[in-house]
Enzyme design. Structure first.
Site, PDB file in Angstrom:
ATOM      1  N   ASP A  44       1.352  -8.135  14.448  1.00 25.29           N
ATOM      2  CA  ASP A  44       1.060  -7.216  13.345  1.00 25.29           C
ATOM      3  C   ASP A  44      -0.143  -6.333  13.683  1.00 25.29           C
ATOM      4  O   ASP A  44      -1.278  -6.816  13.760  1.00 25.29           O
ATOM      5  CB  ASP A  44       0.766  -8.031  12.079  1.00 25.29           C
ATOM      6  N   TYR A  83       0.817  -1.212   0.000  1.00 25.90           N
ATOM      7  CA  TYR A  83       0.000   0.000   0.000  1.00 25.90           C
ATOM      8  C   TYR A  83       0.853   1.267   0.000  1.00 25.90           C
ATOM      9  O   TYR A  83       1.786   1.405   0.789  1.00 25.90           O
ATOM     10  CB  TYR A  83      -0.890  -0.009   1.243  1.00 25.90           C
TER      11      TYR A  83
END
Length: 338
Positions: free
Chosen positions: A288, A101
């Site tokens: 994460d 991204y």
């Protein structure tokens, strides 16, 4: 003996993650929606253009690629192969790589690992992106969008036909089709790979291929810490971008929640994974905060083809970094030799 479940975390324990299978959300017209989308793109396809890209990389042959993606729109890519033997002398497996991204295809030197391993490599630019990290992108996204939060995740989110990732996923399926026709590529041995957003794109292509909506099956799918999976849980549990773009959008557009998640169901990695059949190698990082482990396991546990997953207990979104690539490359080599 040390146990990975002793690591502090904000998500489920590992033994629960391995069994986590939330209900799929694919709408009844999911396959029809994607079949129509891909057929329209194929019907408007124009010839691919390769231009030799001279530069300081010794030992590689690099081409600047322009191919037709969604609605026939031009998409940029790099095509990189070892210089010896030349493309005219050998047919190589090809890895189609998708970018994380905010990044674009950048410069060829940023993504040469698969070519260094002896494979052909097609690095797809991500339309509209390329201004957050790396050295930029070269593919515009000119589609109109209604009100959206800063970023890409809420562009056109009120309708699946206008949603940003409809265009990106279609570009990616087209990239695989284009890769099969490039010089020196063995069309029967094409894989997809990516991390984060790139992993989510790879899963989408895998699902569309597995459902018979792409022309040929894939040889392999390599999805590292994939984004764009199990949206309902991701949006509800992490306060980091890119998922938090949806939170910001809905904090203003308070009456659109149902419609937003109806749209996202057409783009959820779980729903693609359930249709995928190619051998797959995933990775997940238990700390994460960007793509929470349960969202990764949601897609992994629904994946219909042969699969394995590498778990990194102490990593955040890096998901194993260079070690994971090394393991992927060995796995892929074994798959090809198999």
């Amino acid at each position: 003996m040390w146990q990975s479940d002793s690591v502090p975390r904000f998500d489920l324990p590992l033994e629960e993650l391995r069994e986590y299978r939330p209900a799929l959300t694919a709408p009844a017209d999911f396959d029809g929606f994607w079949a129509t989308t891909l057929d329209e793109a194929a019907a408007r396809a124009t010839p691919t253009v390769l231009t030799r890209a001279d530069g300081p990389l010794a030992g590689f042959e690099v081409s600047d690629v322009t191919f037709s993606g969604f609605a026939g729109q031009p998409v940029k890519a790099w095509f990189i192969t070892p210089a010896s033997p030349s493309r005219d002398e050998v047919q190589r497996p090809c890895v189609v790589q998708f970018i994380g991204y905010g990044g674009g295809r950048g410069l060829p030197v940023e993504n040469i690992a698969w070519a260094a391993a002896g494979h052909a490599l097609l690095v797809m630019d991500t339309r509209g992106q390329g201004s957050v990290w790396g050295t930029g992108g070269d593919t515009p996204d000119d589609a109109p969008s209604g009100p959206a939060a800063p970023g890409f995740v809420t562009r056109g989110i009120d309708d699946p036909s206008t949603y940003y990732y409809r265009r990106v996923f279609t570009d990616a399926v087209r990239a695989v089709a284009v890769a099969r026709e490039l010089p020196g590529v063995d069309a029967a041995r094409v894989a997809v790979q990516g991390g984060s957003q790139g992993g989510g794109i790879a899963l989408a292509v895998a699902g569309l291929s597995g459902a018979g909506l792409a022309a040929h099956p894939l040889t392999a799918v390599m999805a590292d810490v994939p984004f764009l999976s199990h949206f309902e849980r991701a949006v509800g549990m992490t306060s980091t971008d890119p998922y938090n773009e949806v939170v910001r959008y809905l904090s203003v557009h308070r009456t659109r929640t149902e419609r937003v998640f109806e749209t996202l169901a057409y783009f959820d990695g779980m729903n693609f994974a359930a249709r995928a059949t190619a051998p797959a190698y995933f990775s997940v990082a238990l700390l994460d905060p960007i793509c929470p482990p349960s969202t990764v396991f949601a897609s992994y546990n629904h994946y219909s083809g042969p699969k394995q997953i590498e778990v990194y207990p102490f990593d955040e979104h890096v998901g194993g970094g260079p070690l994971q690539w090394w393991r992927q490359a060995e796995w892929f080599a074994g798959l090809l030799a198999g």
